[in-house]
Design an enzyme around this catalytic site. Structure first.
Site, PDB file in Angstrom:
ATOM      1  N   LYS B  81       2.975  53.429 -40.209  1.00  0.00           N
ATOM      2  CA  LYS B  81       3.265  54.193 -38.989  1.00  0.00           C
ATOM      3  C   LYS B  81       2.146  55.187 -38.672  1.00  0.00           C
ATOM      4  O   LYS B  81       2.051  55.688 -37.556  1.00  0.00           O
ATOM      5  CB  LYS B  81       4.585  54.953 -39.135  1.00  0.00           C
ATOM      6  CG  LYS B  81       5.785  54.035 -39.153  1.00  0.00           C
ATOM      7  CD  LYS B  81       7.066  54.839 -39.179  1.00  0.00           C
ATOM      8  CE  LYS B  81       7.945  54.407 -40.318  1.00  0.00           C
ATOM      9  NZ  LYS B  81       9.221  55.097 -40.366  1.00  0.00           N
ATOM     10  N   CYS B 170      22.430  63.572 -38.424  1.00  0.00           N
ATOM     11  CA  CYS B 170      21.787  62.873 -39.551  1.00  0.00           C
ATOM     12  C   CYS B 170      21.935  63.561 -40.900  1.00  0.00           C
ATOM     13  O   CYS B 170      21.863  62.892 -41.927  1.00  0.00           O
ATOM     14  CB  CYS B 170      20.321  62.578 -39.256  1.00  0.00           C
ATOM     15  SG  CYS B 170      19.252  63.991 -39.124  1.00  0.00           S
ATOM     16  N   MET B 171      22.135  64.874 -40.938  1.00  0.00           N
ATOM     17  CA  MET B 171      22.084  65.543 -42.238  1.00  0.00           C
ATOM     18  C   MET B 171      23.305  66.372 -42.599  1.00  0.00           C
ATOM     19  O   MET B 171      23.391  66.895 -43.694  1.00  0.00           O
ATOM     20  CB  MET B 171      20.901  66.529 -42.259  1.00  0.00           C
ATOM     21  CG  MET B 171      19.550  65.909 -42.111  1.00  0.00           C
ATOM     22  SD  MET B 171      19.301  64.516 -43.171  1.00  0.00           S
ATOM     23  CE  MET B 171      19.837  65.145 -44.724  1.00  0.00           C
ATOM     24  N   MET B 355      21.115  57.984 -44.322  1.00  0.00           N
ATOM     25  CA  MET B 355      22.159  57.853 -43.304  1.00  0.00           C
ATOM     26  C   MET B 355      23.382  57.068 -43.776  1.00  0.00           C
ATOM     27  O   MET B 355      24.472  57.279 -43.271  1.00  0.00           O
ATOM     28  CB  MET B 355      21.590  57.206 -42.046  1.00  0.00           C
ATOM     29  CG  MET B 355      20.493  58.018 -41.415  1.00  0.00           C
ATOM     30  SD  MET B 355      20.949  59.726 -41.220  1.00  0.00           S
ATOM     31  CE  MET B 355      19.485  60.521 -41.830  1.00  0.00           C
ATOM     32  N   GLY B 392      15.662  62.137 -42.408  1.00  0.00           N
ATOM     33  CA  GLY B 392      15.076  61.231 -41.433  1.00  0.00           C
ATOM     34  C   GLY B 392      14.080  61.924 -40.526  1.00  0.00           C
ATOM     35  O   GLY B 392      13.078  61.350 -40.128  1.00  0.00           O
ATOM     36  N   GLN B 393      14.342  63.167 -40.194  1.00  0.00           N
ATOM     37  CA  GLN B 393      13.470  63.870 -39.248  1.00  0.00           C
ATOM     38  C   GLN B 393      12.493  64.770 -40.021  1.00  0.00           C
ATOM     39  O   GLN B 393      12.801  65.239 -41.106  1.00  0.00           O
ATOM     40  CB  GLN B 393      14.308  64.724 -38.296  1.00  0.00           C
ATOM     41  CG  GLN B 393      15.295  63.897 -37.481  1.00  0.00           C
ATOM     42  CD  GLN B 393      15.902  64.689 -36.344  1.00  0.00           C
ATOM     43  OE1 GLN B 393      15.299  64.861 -35.316  1.00  0.00           O
ATOM     44  NE2 GLN B 393      17.113  65.175 -36.547  1.00  0.00           N
TER      45      GLN B 393
HETATM   46  S1  SF4 Z   1       5.726  60.942 -43.178  1.00  0.00           S
HETATM   47 FE1  SF4 Z   1       6.926  59.052 -43.158  1.00  0.00          FE
HETATM   48  S2  SF4 Z   1       6.206  57.962 -41.355  1.00  0.00           S
HETATM   49 FE2  SF4 Z   1       4.666  59.522 -41.795  1.00  0.00          FE
HETATM   50  S3  SF4 Z   1       3.145  58.481 -43.082  1.00  0.00           S
HETATM   51 FE3  SF4 Z   1       4.623  59.434 -44.448  1.00  0.00          FE
HETATM   52  S4  SF4 Z   1       6.135  57.835 -44.882  1.00  0.00           S
HETATM   53 FE4  SF4 Z   1       4.984  57.194 -43.066  1.00  0.00          FE
END
Ligand code: SF4
Lengths: 80, 772
Positions: B81, B170-171, B355, B392-393
């Site tokens: 990503k 989410c948390m 989640m 997640g965030q």
């Molecule tokens: S923070 Fe998450 S999305 Fe960003 S490089 Fe690291 S693992 Fe990948």
């Protein structure tokens, strides 16, 4: 033309096979230095689309656990 | 690009990759030092892992990024990503001007007019309906500064507790269970546990796709240490399952039974750590049949009652491996094996989840049940051993949880219902204590329901997309458009939420502003502003302060002669100092690749509660573990007896399948940023519905066939994915929620955990039909 430096983590038993398959991919330059489970390569593509296809193809190879990006330069893609 | 420049860039790319792989360099570093770019550090913003990134800027634009070799989280590597991080800033349709709704259209207006209008609407709402009717929907993607300013704006400025973040989605279950078990939010360990443990239980966490760098650390550990086992407990077969040593599938909601079954075997076979239990654990049971919150104004308060170990073991009799098999589909023998693995004295065991356990109508319970296993075995708060809730965030921890941008919370785990906590906040904020209301108002889902009812008249959404992400979102989209509601949305791009707004404010994002995020291992990371935002986009923090000035409480944010970001942080830091939530001085974050809290005597505490690492624990005892934050429980952790109870909506003849939702690797949350990256959009242009191949055959559905999904809330047409990336269990379908043209949350149910008030996006009943 985006350029990136990547590290590919592979299954030890398939390291040779992954290497061979990556070597023949256009735009991939495998670095001679590697370990049994880590391969290092630079990727050159004409545009982001090709770059994405390339990373997808590498990730889909049997024996590849993950592809990580160490460096990504896209300076000539940006209209400054 | 000139050849020589190109060779140079390629050499730099190879050098960075070699260094990250720990291989020898080809060139001396000095040869590649001057690349004409100005590099600055920042945490990645695509998940809660918090990887370090270096951002290369030239002529005011980002031209390159690299994994930060000095960042302990990711040591020079970003997951795939990382390719898209900077691209999210440069989508063609960035919002660059405030836009005011006029009928069905939006017209550009000046900032002055926009801010005057926001202030006017807030003032009108205060006069007609009081402070609770003014609401703020915030975010785990807010920076620490933004969250702090928003909390102070609402609680000390407006005098309203009507603030809640998307992190509720989410948390919240993780928070509620950390609080009722340990009296302190957030994990005790850190990411080094991924390198140091040898047995990893993943409870419904698809780490390979959602936390790739952490998963890589775990699998790298396995390459070095043949003892390592990764066990994926899940309802859907994913890339993580493929790489795990063992995949154990359970039926939706049956994680409650499975966790109790594991505890049953540990207790029955006396595999528990008696001394640890006696010293550090107290046992309780709570209320049962606690409901699902599907009705408006639902209210529930749990009440714990102490029980003996004998009573607990009697409770566990309902969870024999055979009974668990019947409920979960996990063979009895497997339940026993898992229990023995957890309890094996020669194994260092960690549990990870996100989640799957949190978005659950019994989310707090199931978090409690995983803690139970670690408390029974004493495998907690030690290097390589412990329970760890992932986020997640990027700043679910740093902003939403630590700053406390929830209706009931204040910074540093304090709550508005506690007079001493309110007093402390009032002292720091220099407002009369009466200004901070003592009663929480609306959690995120109820906030949207209140908008529908008209109890909320003014809503400001920042850094979030609730009108796509909220469960049963159809009701709330209609609510936003009702007469007498004024909805302001601050965002970087047009979204399904800006679409229903009355006023849209253009926001700067990521390195277009100075900020901090806090990741899942309690690491707070700072970055400086590195590029200008486009057009007239402004940071959310500025927007809030400008409105505060217009409402007459701008003085809350005045720090004459001081740097604003630093002054805000230093004030915020006062909340946690000396409480075990100690943050470091601002300058340190500017220099370091993040600092883990508590930061005491010039050092980060890597494993909380453990006397070897934590000076607060050493104050309590010489050696061992002290859950010192749980003062009301005599500094012990609470082991909760929590039963299996069914999901809110179980498949039946009319709606025979389970519907679960989640993410795909390519898209972040509601896709507002990643769908702007053409390569990602092309790769996964639309949400597909995943089916189990056997179900597909029965329904006559082939790959990419059109399928109609129908729940009691609505219908949605999607194409099928059969036998591809993810394979849900038989009788279940899975749909990602990123696609704004195919909004699966029109179908999901707004049932939630009565304790944490976190909705269950993973379970409702759906009908699946083949179309044409
Ligand atoms: S923070 Fe998450 S999305 Fe960003 S490089 Fe690291 S693992 Fe990948």
């Amino acid at each position: 033309m985006p350029v990136s430096g990547i590290v590919v983590r592979v299954q030890q038993s398939r390291q040779q096979q992954v290497k061979q398959l990556m070597e023949v991919m256009e735009g991939v330059e495998l670095h001679p230095a590697c370990t049994e489970e880590l391969l290092v390569a630079t990727l050159e593509s004409t545009d982001y689309r090709q770059e994405h296809e390339l990373t997808d193809r590498i990730q889909a190879l049997e024996g590849v656990f993950s592809l990580s990006v160490a460096y990504h330069n896209f300076e000539d893609m940006v209209d400054a | 690009m000139q050849i020589s420049r190109r060779s140079f860039v390629k050499a730099a790319a190879a050098a960075a990759a070699l260094a990250a792989a720990g291989l020898p360099a080809m060139f001396p570093p000095a040869a590649l030092a001057d690349d004409g770019l100005v590099w600055g550090k920042a945490p990645c913003r695509f998940c809660g892992t918090g990887c370090g990134v270096l951002v290369g800027v030239k002529n005011g634009k980002i031209m390159a990024t690299k994994g930060d070799a000095l960042a302990p989280v990711n040591k020079g590597l970003n997951c795939v990503k990382g390719y898209n991080l900077s691209k999210i800033l440069y989508g063609e349709d960035r919002l660059t001007k405030p836009l005011l709704r006029q009928g069905d259209k939006f017209v550009p207006i000046s900032w002055d007019r926009a801010l005057d209008l926001v202030a006017q609407k807030i003032r009108e709402t205060l006069e007609t309906s009081g402070p609770d009717a003014v609401a703020m929907f915030g975010s785990g993607q807010w920076t620490v500064h933004e969250g702090y300013v928003a909390t102070k704006f609402m609680k000390a400025g407006i005098g309203s507790n009507s603030i809640d973040p998307n992190a509720r989605f989410c948390m919240a279950s993780a928070v509620a269970a950390f609080m009722n078990t340990f009296g302190s939010d957030e994990p005790m360990g850190n990411y080094e546990d991924l390198d140091l443990g040898d047995t990893y239980f993943l409870w419904g966490a698809n780490m390979s796709e959602c936390h790739p760098i952490l998963f890589s650390r775990m699998t790298a550990n396995r390459l070095k240490n043949p003892k390592v086992q990764i066990i994926d407990l899940a309802t859907r077969f994913t890339r993580t399952s493929q790489e795990a040593d063992r995949y154990v599938e359970f039926k939706p909601q049956a994680d409650l039974a499975l966790a109790n079954g594991i505890a049953h075997v540990i207790v029955r076979e006396k595999l528990y750590d008696k001394a640890f239990l006696a010293e550090n654990v107290t046992l309780k049971k709570g209320k049962t049949n606690i409901g699902y919150g599907v009705e408006d104004k639902f209210s529930f308060t749990d009440k714990g009652e102490e029980i003996s170990f004998h009573e607990y073991s009697e409770f566990l009799k309902d969870y024999s491996p055979e009974k668990v098999e019947a409920l979960s589909g996990v063979p009895a023998a497997t339940v026993e094996e898992l229990a023995r693995l957890y309890a094996d004295k020669n194994r260092k065991v960690c549990s990870y989840w996100t989640m799957g356990l949190n978005q659950h109508t019994r989310g707090t319970w199931v978090n409690n049940l995983v803690y139970n296993i670690h408390l029974l075995t004493g495998k907690i708060a030690k290097p390589g051993e412990g329970p760890f809730s992932l986020t997640g965030q990027p700043s679910a921890c740093g902003t939403a949880r630590e700053v406390g941008t929830f209706t009931h919370r204040l910074p540093a785990d304090m709550v508005v219902t506690n007079p001493a906590h309110r007093q402390k906040a009032a002292d720091i904020w220099k407002v009369p204590v009466e200004k901070i209301p003592a009663k929480p108002t609306y959690h995120a889902t109820e906030m949207l329901r209140a908008l529908d009812r008209g109890d909320i008249k003014f809503l400001w959404v920042q850094c979030s997309n609730p009108f796509q992400a909220a469960p049963n979102t159809g009701r709330f989209r209609a609510a936003a458009l009702k007469e007498g509601r004024f909805v302001v949305v601050s965002d970087a791009y047009p979204t399904r939420s800006t679409e229903v707004a009355d006023l849209i404010l253009p926001s700067s994002m990521w390195v277009e502003k100075e900020g901090m995020f806090g990741n899942a291992e309690r690491r707070t990371q700072h970055w400086f502003k590195q590029v200008e935002p486009p057009g007239e986009a402004k940071e959310d923090l500025w927007q809030l302060i400008e409105v505060a000035k217009r409402l007459g409480f701008g003085n809350l944010f005045e720090y004459p002669g001081q740097d604003l970001h630093k002054a805000l942080f230093e004030e915020y830091r006062l909340f946690g100092l000396g409480t075990g939530k100690d943050l470091a001085p601002y300058e340190l974050y500017q220099k370091e690749r993040g600092v883990i809290w508590p930061y005491v005597n010039g050092e980060s505490v890597k494993w909380r509660y453990n006397t070897e690492y934590d000076p607060y624990a050493r104050k309590e005892k010489e050696k061992g573990i002290s859950f010192y934050k749980n003062k009301k429980q005599h500094k012990k952790a609470v082991l909760w007896a929590r039963p299996f109870e069914p999901a809110a909506e179980v498949p039946d003849n009319d709606y025979p399948f389970w519907l679960s939702t989640g993410r795909v690797l390519e898209h972040w949350h509601t896709g507002t940023m990643t769908q702007r990256v053409p390569a990602l959009h092309r790769a996964v242009p639309e949400a597909l519905v995943e089916l189990h191949p056997e179900d597909a055959v029965k329904l006559g559905i082939r790959n990419r066939d059109k399928v109609l999904l129908t729940t009691r809330r609505g219908s949605l047409e999607l194409r099928a994915s059969v036998g591809e990336r993810g394979v849900p269990g038989r009788g279940s379908v899975f749909v990602p929620f990123f696609d704004e043209d195919r909004m699966i949350n029109d179908l999901t149910l707004d049932a939630f955990c009565p304790i944490s008030k976190q909705p269950d996006y993973k379970k409702c009943a759906v009908k699946v039909e083949r179309l044409g």
